[in-house]
Every structure is written in C-alpha cells, then in structure tokens.
Design a protein around this motif. Structure first.
Motif, PDB file in Angstrom:
ATOM      1  N   ASP A 196       6.882  43.834 -19.279  1.00 47.30           N
ATOM      2  CA  ASP A 196       5.665  43.524 -20.045  1.00 47.30           C
ATOM      3  C   ASP A 196       5.202  44.742 -20.837  1.00 47.30           C
ATOM      4  OD1 ASP A 196       5.460  40.889 -19.196  1.00 47.30           O
ATOM      5  OD2 ASP A 196       4.027  41.313 -17.591  1.00 47.30           O
ATOM      6  N   LYS A 205       2.724  46.318  -4.781  1.00 44.14           N
ATOM      7  CA  LYS A 205       2.087  45.010  -4.872  1.00 44.14           C
ATOM      8  C   LYS A 205       0.869  44.990  -3.958  1.00 44.14           C
ATOM      9  CE  LYS A 205       4.918  41.363  -5.369  1.00 44.14           C
ATOM     10  NZ  LYS A 205       6.021  40.396  -5.184  1.00 44.14           N
ATOM     11  N   ARG A 231       6.663  37.157 -16.616  1.00 42.96           N
ATOM     12  CA  ARG A 231       6.839  36.493 -15.323  1.00 42.96           C
ATOM     13  C   ARG A 231       5.660  36.759 -14.368  1.00 42.96           C
ATOM     14  NH1 ARG A 231      12.756  36.729 -12.660  1.00 42.96           N
ATOM     15  NH2 ARG A 231      12.157  38.894 -12.281  1.00 42.96           N
ATOM     16  N   LYS A 232       4.626  37.413 -14.863  1.00 41.86           N
ATOM     17  CA  LYS A 232       3.448  37.676 -14.031  1.00 41.86           C
ATOM     18  C   LYS A 232       2.193  37.108 -14.702  1.00 41.86           C
ATOM     19  CE  LYS A 232       5.070  39.515 -10.332  1.00 41.86           C
ATOM     20  NZ  LYS A 232       6.166  38.544 -10.394  1.00 41.86           N
ATOM     21  N   ASP A 263       8.809  43.330 -13.313  1.00 35.47           N
ATOM     22  CA  ASP A 263       8.302  42.407 -14.343  1.00 35.47           C
ATOM     23  C   ASP A 263       7.266  43.102 -15.229  1.00 35.47           C
ATOM     24  OD1 ASP A 263       9.871  40.321 -13.353  1.00 35.47           O
ATOM     25  OD2 ASP A 263       8.298  39.622 -11.994  1.00 35.47           O
ATOM     26  N   LYS A 264       6.433  43.920 -14.613  1.00 32.28           N
ATOM     27  CA  LYS A 264       5.400  44.632 -15.376  1.00 32.28           C
ATOM     28  C   LYS A 264       5.995  45.736 -16.249  1.00 32.28           C
ATOM     29  CE  LYS A 264       1.740  42.679 -15.283  1.00 32.28           C
ATOM     30  NZ  LYS A 264       1.728  42.090 -16.602  1.00 32.28           N
ATOM     31  N   SER A 319      -1.766  41.173  -7.136  1.00 33.02           N
ATOM     32  CA  SER A 319      -1.539  41.975  -8.333  1.00 33.02           C
ATOM     33  C   SER A 319      -0.328  42.861  -8.092  1.00 33.02           C
ATOM     34  CB  SER A 319      -2.765  42.824  -8.683  1.00 33.02           C
ATOM     35  OG  SER A 319      -2.558  43.498  -9.917  1.00 33.02           O
ATOM     36  N   VAL A 320       0.168  43.460  -9.168  1.00 35.91           N
ATOM     37  CA  VAL A 320       1.308  44.376  -9.059  1.00 35.91           C
ATOM     38  C   VAL A 320       1.034  45.611  -9.907  1.00 35.91           C
ATOM     39  CG1 VAL A 320       2.959  42.501  -8.638  1.00 35.91           C
ATOM     40  CG2 VAL A 320       2.596  43.315 -10.970  1.00 35.91           C
ATOM     41  N   VAL A 333      -0.996  36.988 -12.415  1.00 38.84           N
ATOM     42  CA  VAL A 333      -1.543  38.347 -12.284  1.00 38.84           C
ATOM     43  C   VAL A 333      -2.294  38.728 -13.572  1.00 38.84           C
ATOM     44  CG1 VAL A 333      -0.906  40.803 -12.117  1.00 38.84           C
ATOM     45  CG2 VAL A 333       0.204  39.129 -10.627  1.00 38.84           C
ATOM     46  N   ASP A 334      -1.738  38.336 -14.722  1.00 40.84           N
ATOM     47  CA  ASP A 334      -2.333  38.685 -16.018  1.00 40.84           C
ATOM     48  C   ASP A 334      -3.671  37.994 -16.271  1.00 40.84           C
ATOM     49  OD1 ASP A 334      -0.291  40.366 -16.780  1.00 40.84           O
ATOM     50  OD2 ASP A 334       0.791  38.862 -17.943  1.00 40.84           O
ATOM     51  N   HIS A 359       6.168  47.694 -11.060  1.00 41.18           N
ATOM     52  CA  HIS A 359       6.830  46.441 -10.696  1.00 41.18           C
ATOM     53  C   HIS A 359       7.783  46.041 -11.827  1.00 41.18           C
ATOM     54  CE1 HIS A 359       7.456  42.154 -10.101  1.00 41.18           C
ATOM     55  NE2 HIS A 359       7.109  42.339  -8.837  1.00 41.18           N
TER      56      HIS A 359
END
Length: 386
Positions: free
Chosen positions: A27, A169, A248-249, A23-24, A16-17, A252-253, A21
C-alpha cells in the motif's frame, strides 16, 4: 432460551497492522508512486498495485502521467524508510529484485473520465461512517488498534523498543455488554522480533510501554486480557514471512469492520477513481452530520456508474440515533455536497500528493494529519436542518 445469561458478553473486535506488514508495505509503495506522479502532474491517472514476496517486488497497473518518476527508486526508498534493509528482516531494500510492469490507462476508461465528461472511473459502491464513540468520530476498537501499532512502530524507529522488527499486528476486543460502561476485554499484539532477545523483557515492554500507555490515553480500564505473540516466536516477517498485496487491508484502512464496506481499495488510485474519492466524501458527510448533532452514528452509501458524473444512489442510515428524518438528511446532503467525481475532487482538493501518509494507520480519524475529508467545515450549515 429465556433471558440472556449475564456471562454472555457482547464483544466486538477490530485489528490493525504496522507499516512493516507485507500488505501495508505494498500500500505504501503504491501511494508513494501516486504522490510522486501527482507532485509533478496533478492530472495523473494512476492505478498502481504491488506484489511483494521473498526478495522480489512487482509493481504493476496502469499509469498515464507527464511526470518523470523513477518507480524503482520510490519503492526502494519506501522500503528503507520502513526499516527493511536486509533479507533476514523481511526484504532487502537495496538488493531485492524489482520488476516494473506498468501500462497506460485504457482509452475506453479515459473516454468517460476526461475533464469534459467528468464521469466516474468505474462503477462501485462506497460507504462512509462516523460515530460519537471517540474524539475522532471513529469506532473505539479500530481507533485503539491503530494507536497500538503506531506507538510500537514509533518506539522501534526511535530505538527505544529493543529487538523489535517492522512487522506487527494488533487486535482489540471491546466489551459492549453494559452500554454505560464500555470496557476493553482483550488486547492482542503480534510483533516481529530479533532471533536473540529476552522474551520476558520484550513482553513486559509491550504490555507496560505500549498497551498500558495507549489505553491510558483513552481513559479505559486496565484489567483487560493480554495476549502477546501467541505462537511464541515471530522472527520471520515482512514479505519474507508472508506475501504482500496492495489493497488487501481494506477493513484496517476504514472502520475496522464496524461499518459496511463497498469492497474497493484505496491505495495506488488517483482521485478520479471513486473507490477512493467517494469513500472519502462519504466519510466527510457522515462526520459533519454527526458533529452537527443530527445523529450520534451515521453511515452513508454512495454508488456510481462508469462514465456517469452523478451518483446512481445516495443512502443514509443513523441506526435509530437520528434527530431528524432520513428525508431531511438526504435533502441536507443534496443541498450541501457535490457528489460528482469532479465536485468531490474540487471540494476536497484531492489533486495533491497527500496520500502516502494515509497508507498506514487508517485513512479516517487521523488527528495527526490535516486531511480535507476530516474537516468539520459543514457543521454550521447542517445545524440549520435540526
């Protein structure tokens, strides 16, 4: 090769991040813009994606809405909330360059998704999954991985976790060698920190106040291998350290790789996009099937064609744990769940600004949020199929 050596462990890992992060970050900005549009116009059509790099944020995509949204302000407010208030840390919320390059939804796509037709906004395949492995009906590794970065972030924002910066991370390896005694094998955390800090104090804090704290909540073993900031230094982070992109995650999502994924991202997409809404419906179905006792593990696949309302296929897999046949499960799904895009939006009440909080720590198994696709309101009707 003969029998498997006892030294060969059966290991599975998820990551997870944190909210910091890169990318997050993207998001969260995409979903904050989506929520701002839906708050004023529930029928907004939003496909918003962000790109973040050193002191530059680009907001692109297609948005058709009656809402008056200041996209730049939404982005800067989101960056501030995360804690990115200077270029040294990762990006400067107040002074970074923001470019907004948004268009309206394609008229060709609109033809198939209007209220009269009610078709899917695109073709695609979506998966949903649930398991009895944890209280939230989620796989164990991703569940722990989310909690680690979440607890670390909460302690950072509360001022308790000294010298920690937003970018983090986690990675959790679970040992399934003995199914009767599932254990944590390794926990890895990489956490951005200030230039001047006491490395030993920082590492001790991560191990004792974050790792041990989270693991105790799961009643798991505490003799796992600990890895913290393995390169030895993590000062440069956020969009300054690495480029960020919306979508891009996706692992993780969702389920941390424990279940399959159709490839479509969630953040920045309004619920007419089945990439998002049908994945939520698939999770809702799987979770209710498992909670009703029809199986211990369930994976649902849905597929759609652009402009067509009914799914092109529905698939259910219970990995040998099903208490009823596949035919019975498919019948139960067909009789109790409306799988058209409009049906999904209506039954899960998706035309609301509820998406920002899903943009970090996963979209599923969120006991902290009242998300409609996590409701167990179909359990009783599904029990009738046993």
């Amino acid at each position: 090769m003969g029998e498997r050596q006892m030294s060969e462990k059966i290991l599975f890992t998820s990551e997870s991040v944190s909210i910091g992060h890169p990318d997050k970050v993207c998001d969260q900005i995409s979903d904050a813009i989506l929520d701002a549009c839906l708050a004023e116009d529930p029928y907004s059509r939003v496909a918003c994606e962000c790109f973040a790099t050193t002191n530059l944020l680009i907001i692109g995509g297609e948005i058709t809405t009656n809402a008056a949204v200041d996209y730049e302000k939404v982005a800067r407010d989101t960056l501030k909330k995360i804690g990115y208030t200077s270029a040294d840390i990762g990006i400067d919320a107040d002074h970074c360059e923001i470019r907004v390059v948004l268009d309206t939804q394609s008229a060709d796509i609109a033809l198939g998704t209007n209220k009269e037709v009610g078709g899917a906004g695109d073709q695609g395949i979506m998966f949903g999954y649930a398991t009895t492995e944890t209280e939230g009906y989620m796989p164990l590794a991703i569940s722990i991985a989310h909690q680690l970065v979440r607890v670390a972030t909460e302690k950072r924002l509360a001022g308790e976790f000294k010298h920690a910066r937003p970018d983090m991370k986690s990675q959790v390896t679970v040992d399934y060698t003995d199914p009767q005694n599932i254990k944590i094998d390794t926990i890895l955390m990489s956490i951005q920190h200030d230039e001047d800090y006491n490395e030993k104090e920082f590492r001790d804090y991560v191990k004792n106040e974050i790792m041990m704290y989270v693991v105790s909540k799961y009643d798991m073993n505490q003799d796992f291998r600990v890895i913290i900031n393995p390169t030895g230094r993590f000062v440069i982070g956020g969009p300054h350290g690495d480029t960020g992109l919306t979508g891009r995650k996706i692992i993780v999502d969702t389920y941390g790789g424990y279940a399959r994924h159709g490839g479509g991202a969630f953040s920045g997409k309004d619920p007419s996009k089945v990439d998002r809404s049908a994945a939520y419906m698939a999770r809702y179905i799987a979770k209710n099937i498992v909670a009703a006792g029809l199986a211990e593990k369930t994976e649902i696949q849905l597929s759609y064609a652009i402009g067509v309302a009914e799914p092109t296929s529905v698939f259910v897999e219970t990995f040998g744990t099903g208490k009823v046949s596949q035919e019975v499960l498919l019948k139960a799904i067909k009789e109790n769940f409306d799988l058209t895009p409009n049906g999904i939006i209506h039954s899960l009440d998706l035309l609301r600004p509820i998406y920002s909080k899903t943009a970090a720590y996963g979209h599923f198994g969120r006991g902290d949020l009242n998300l409609p696709w996590e409701n167990l309101d179909k359990v009783e009707v599904l029990k009738a199929y046993l």
